[in-house]
Design a protein around this motif. Structure first.
Motif, PDB file in Angstrom:
ATOM      1  N   ARG A   1       2.079   1.671  -3.512  1.00  0.00           N
ATOM      2  CA  ARG A   1       1.036   2.146  -4.433  1.00  0.00           C
ATOM      3  C   ARG A   1       0.914   3.671  -4.348  1.00  0.00           C
ATOM      4  O   ARG A   1       0.794   4.351  -5.379  1.00  0.00           O
ATOM      5  CB  ARG A   1      -0.301   1.499  -4.105  1.00  0.00           C
ATOM      6  CG  ARG A   1      -1.437   1.944  -5.027  1.00  0.00           C
ATOM      7  CD  ARG A   1      -2.748   1.275  -4.687  1.00  0.00           C
ATOM      8  NE  ARG A   1      -3.223   1.635  -3.356  1.00  0.00           N
ATOM      9  CZ  ARG A   1      -4.376   1.238  -2.842  1.00  0.00           C
ATOM     10  NH1 ARG A   1      -5.168   0.444  -3.546  1.00  0.00           N
ATOM     11  NH2 ARG A   1      -4.734   1.598  -1.634  1.00  0.00           N
TER      12      ARG A   1
ATOM     13  N   HIS B   1       0.806  -1.219   0.000  1.00  0.00           N
ATOM     14  CA  HIS B   1       0.000   0.000   0.000  1.00  0.00           C
ATOM     15  C   HIS B   1       0.844   1.276   0.000  1.00  0.00           C
ATOM     16  O   HIS B   1       0.556   2.200  -0.776  1.00  0.00           O
ATOM     17  CB  HIS B   1      -0.979  -0.024   1.166  1.00  0.00           C
ATOM     18  CG  HIS B   1      -1.971  -1.132   1.069  1.00  0.00           C
ATOM     19  ND1 HIS B   1      -1.693  -2.415   1.514  1.00  0.00           N
ATOM     20  CD2 HIS B   1      -3.237  -1.174   0.567  1.00  0.00           C
ATOM     21  CE1 HIS B   1      -2.741  -3.196   1.283  1.00  0.00           C
ATOM     22  NE2 HIS B   1      -3.681  -2.481   0.720  1.00  0.00           N
TER      23      HIS B   1
ATOM     24  N   ILE C   1      -4.108   1.720  -9.814  1.00  0.00           N
ATOM     25  CA  ILE C   1      -2.880   0.943  -9.604  1.00  0.00           C
ATOM     26  C   ILE C   1      -3.182  -0.234  -8.686  1.00  0.00           C
ATOM     27  O   ILE C   1      -3.806  -0.071  -7.635  1.00  0.00           O
ATOM     28  CB  ILE C   1      -1.760   1.796  -8.978  1.00  0.00           C
ATOM     29  CG1 ILE C   1      -1.451   3.030  -9.838  1.00  0.00           C
ATOM     30  CG2 ILE C   1      -0.496   0.956  -8.782  1.00  0.00           C
ATOM     31  CD1 ILE C   1      -0.430   3.960  -9.222  1.00  0.00           C
ATOM     32  N   ARG C   2      -2.747  -1.386  -9.094  1.00  0.00           N
ATOM     33  CA  ARG C   2      -2.776  -2.561  -8.231  1.00  0.00           C
ATOM     34  C   ARG C   2      -1.336  -2.987  -7.962  1.00  0.00           C
ATOM     35  O   ARG C   2      -0.568  -3.225  -8.893  1.00  0.00           O
ATOM     36  CB  ARG C   2      -3.528  -3.710  -8.892  1.00  0.00           C
ATOM     37  CG  ARG C   2      -3.564  -4.986  -8.050  1.00  0.00           C
ATOM     38  CD  ARG C   2      -4.143  -6.152  -8.835  1.00  0.00           C
ATOM     39  NE  ARG C   2      -4.286  -7.353  -8.005  1.00  0.00           N
ATOM     40  CZ  ARG C   2      -4.641  -8.548  -8.468  1.00  0.00           C
ATOM     41  NH1 ARG C   2      -4.879  -8.709  -9.774  1.00  0.00           N
ATOM     42  NH2 ARG C   2      -4.764  -9.572  -7.653  1.00  0.00           N
ATOM     43  N   VAL C   3      -0.957  -3.071  -6.688  1.00  0.00           N
ATOM     44  CA  VAL C   3       0.385  -3.523  -6.314  1.00  0.00           C
ATOM     45  C   VAL C   3       0.268  -4.884  -5.647  1.00  0.00           C
ATOM     46  O   VAL C   3      -0.559  -5.077  -4.753  1.00  0.00           O
ATOM     47  CB  VAL C   3       1.076  -2.520  -5.371  1.00  0.00           C
ATOM     48  CG1 VAL C   3       2.400  -3.079  -4.869  1.00  0.00           C
ATOM     49  CG2 VAL C   3       1.306  -1.193  -6.084  1.00  0.00           C
TER      50      VAL C   3
ATOM     51  N   GLU D   1      -4.637   6.425  -7.259  1.00  0.00           N
ATOM     52  CA  GLU D   1      -4.313   5.135  -6.643  1.00  0.00           C
ATOM     53  C   GLU D   1      -5.270   4.032  -7.087  1.00  0.00           C
ATOM     54  O   GLU D   1      -4.880   2.860  -7.163  1.00  0.00           O
ATOM     55  CB  GLU D   1      -4.336   5.246  -5.117  1.00  0.00           C
ATOM     56  CG  GLU D   1      -3.133   5.953  -4.523  1.00  0.00           C
ATOM     57  CD  GLU D   1      -3.081   5.810  -3.009  1.00  0.00           C
ATOM     58  OE1 GLU D   1      -3.809   4.950  -2.461  1.00  0.00           O
ATOM     59  OE2 GLU D   1      -2.328   6.564  -2.377  1.00  0.00           O
TER      60      GLU D   1
ATOM     61  N   THR E   1      -3.177  -5.052  -3.134  1.00  0.00           N
ATOM     62  CA  THR E   1      -4.012  -3.878  -2.840  1.00  0.00           C
ATOM     63  C   THR E   1      -5.423  -4.012  -3.389  1.00  0.00           C
ATOM     64  O   THR E   1      -6.300  -3.244  -2.986  1.00  0.00           O
ATOM     65  CB  THR E   1      -3.365  -2.601  -3.405  1.00  0.00           C
ATOM     66  OG1 THR E   1      -3.175  -2.736  -4.819  1.00  0.00           O
ATOM     67  CG2 THR E   1      -2.022  -2.332  -2.734  1.00  0.00           C
TER      68      THR E   1
END
Length: 612
Positions: free
Chosen positions: A77, A74, A91-93, A88, A371
């Motif tokens: 991200r 997180h 975006i996927r982390v 945010e 995330t």
């Protein structure tokens, strides 16, 4: 002097102005004994087993999917969103299993931003990974302080005044490393009741890799300074270093007190931890053997090093997310915002849930590091995990148990307050009537809503683990070779959840601390080129240099969280570095050697013995 950035007009990145106890200068000037010395706390590499790696790809909906070996999906991200100037939500982390971090993977690096940008420019997925040389050159090193010390007191061993001035190497582009002296200042007096202290620091630019947080982040530096100074003080007045420590430690306490640096320690039994470590080591016998070897003029000299420490974990107000859900099968799925990287979170969180819900650990799944699956989370660092993330897990599990008791009350036709969850069998029954009970499967089936809860834990403040270490080394006076024979560690981390995980953390921490004392150092030439660029040049410690760690138990319960827990992940490093360092100097002190900067390599030690 050469300015790295002439437009700035200075190489100073940050200054911490003088902070001193009222009347400090007068008290120091009036001391019967004053020790003055300069100590180098050498620059070292984190060297996690797994080098950095990352991958990035954009999907058809315009979302960035970013995989990265880091200490918190997180926070990463958030950094990527700011750097790439996108929301945010786009975006996927994903942070899968991570092979070590030690703080050096806590912060993003330029490659992380470039991957997403390159994937966008090329319209293809992009991956990147570093080799060992890449990491040795680019991964943030730690420590790197020059410390000027003045320690004053009297010949009875009473310490009265302690001044510490720090010059912090921040590297060429200062980041977190410039702030490390603030942590050193916070822990300056250690476990000692030194009434008058003074601190100041300056963080400077150098033409080297930017310094960052590494296992302990400013606290090992504080411990190394005071513990080396106490040994030098003891040697100067001719008193046993254990006795000097015993005469100056803060008395036992179980509610927060403030140190002379203004730091609010939560609980501690410093004299007891010192005595337990010394007893386990057989201290009197070791001193007798040391003297006997000296009397016989033996080639192999014995050194005994002592250190005490107190450190801060989960500093400031910390928050963490957790959720717990009991599925129709009776199995449990938990989500955590914490990120394990050799810290045993899966085991620890399953233990906490099993203890509260009566479900087998084998039936508990821990989900982390994504995330899109875990809505929020923090950074795993600062030894915060059990006391913060663990408390969040406990909060969520307790809420689920309360929900289930309401449903079980209807099934058992009883009042909610009369329902008991037997955490051994995992069954609900009316208090005093265990023969009629309902299982989790029955309760979940009868519930009209998911048996799930979320919990965000907010800490009341930091905790302060402490410890005492005794290290025993052998020094070959002909070659300067150092052999670490024994290491005894009494570490107080509050209430212990899993002794095996704690032992593993301490063992790894001691290895890293011992390594700095006599092996590891980042070396650069005058132009800032690294001369220690891989494991051929950089003497990372191995199992062959380490004995088994002898652990001594001590628990003082922290009042700062329901679990009574303090951190443990960095403690071994903080206690071991000065203990091993002191042991090596102690082995040759009778020859007239008073100090050698870390790392005390065989060559340095041989030259020191040859020069006296």
């Amino acid at each position: 002097d050469v300015l790295l950035f002439p437009e700035l007009g200075s190489n100073v990145a940050l200054t911490v102005p003088v902070t001193a106890t009222d009347g400090f200068d007068e008290v120091l000037a009036g001391c019967e004994v004053i020790i003055r010395t300069r100590i180098l706390n050498s620059k070292i590499a984190g060297a996690p087993i797994e080098p950095r790696s990352a991958a990035a790809a954009w999907d058809a909906a315009g979302r960035l999917h970013h995989w990265v070996s880091c200490q918190g999906a997180h926070p990463y991200r958030g950094f990527l969103a700011r750097a790439l100037k996108i929301d945010e939500a786009n975006i996927r982390v994903i942070t899968p299993d991570v092979g070590g971090g030690f703080g050096v993977k806590a912060m993003p690096y330029p490659e992380d931003v470039l991957l997403g940008w390159l994937a966008q420019q090329t319209g293809r997925s992009v991956r990147w990974f570093s080799n060992r040389t890449d990491d040795m050159q680019n991964l943030a090193p730690g420590r790197a302080q020059v410390q000027d010390i003045e320690l004053g007191g009297d010949r009875t061993g009473k310490l009265k005044a302690y001044r510490l001035k720090v010059v912090q190497d921040s590297g060429a582009y200062p980041r977190y490393g410039a702030y490390l002296p603030n942590m050193t200042k916070m822990m300056q007096p250690g476990v000692y009741d030194i009434t008058h202290v003074s601190f100041e620091s300056v963080s400077v630019l150098t033409n080297t890799t930017p310094v960052g947080p590494f296992r302990g982040a400013g606290r090992p530096e504080a411990s190394a300074a005071i513990e080396r100074a106490v040994d030098m003080y003891a040697q100067h007045i001719g008193m046993d270093p254990a006795e000097v420590r015993r005469r100056n430690v803060i008395a036992e306490f179980h509610q927060p007190i403030k140190s002379s640096a203004g730091t609010p320690y939560d609980s501690g039994a410093y004299a007891e931890m010192l005595d337990r470590a010394l007893d386990a080591a057989g201290y009197a016998g070791l001193r007798s053997e040391q003297q006997a070897r000296r009397d016989r003029n033996e080639q192999k000299l014995l050194g005994i090093g002592i250190s005490t420490y107190v450190e801060v974990t989960a500093g400031g107000v910390q928050q963490e997310y957790a959720s717990v859900e009991v599925l129709a099968s009776g199995k449990v799925r938990a989500r955590t915002g914490s990120t394990p990287y050799g810290t045993g979170h899966d085991t620890s969180w399953a233990m906490l849930i099993a203890d509260r819900l009566g479900v087998s650990m084998d039936d508990i799944e821990i989900v982390h590091g994504d995330t899109d699956v875990v809505p929020r989370g923090g950074l795993t660092g600062g030894s915060r995990s059990l006391q913060v993330a663990g408390s969040a897990i406990v909060g969520a599990a307790n809420l689920v148990a309360d929900q289930a008791k309401t449903v079980a009350a209807d099934l058992l036709e009883a009042a909610v307050e009369d329902i008991t969850l037997d955490t051994v069998t995992g069954r609900f029954h009316v208090a005093g009537a265990p023969s009629i009970a309902r299982s989790w499967v029955e309760v979940v089936a009868a519930s009209q809503s998911p048996m799930a809860a979320e919990f965000d834990f907010t800490s009341k403040g930091a905790t302060f683990p402490s410890g005492a270490h005794v290290s025993v080394v052998e020094v070959d006076r002909e070659t300067g070779k150092v052999t670490l024979l024994r290491h005894i560690a009494c570490d107080d981390a509050g209430r212990i959840l899993n002794p095996m995980l704690v032992a593993g953390q301490v063992h790894g921490g001691v290895a890293q601390g011992a390594a700095q004392a006599f092996l590891e150092e980042m070396v650069y030439d005058a132009e800032g080129n690294p001369l220690t660029s891989n494991f051929s040049d950089y003497a990372v410690i191995s199992a062959t240099e380490m004995p088994s760690i002898e652990r001594v138990a001590l628990e003082t319960i922290s009042p700062m969280n329901e679990l009574g827990a303090k951190g443990i992940g960095e403690s071994g490093t903080i206690g071991a570095t000065p203990a091993v360092h002191n042991a090596i100097i102690d082995a040759v002190s009778h020859l007239g050697v008073t100090h050698i900067d870390m790392p005390v390599t065989s060559e340095k030690l041989w030259r020191a013995m040859a020069s006296v």
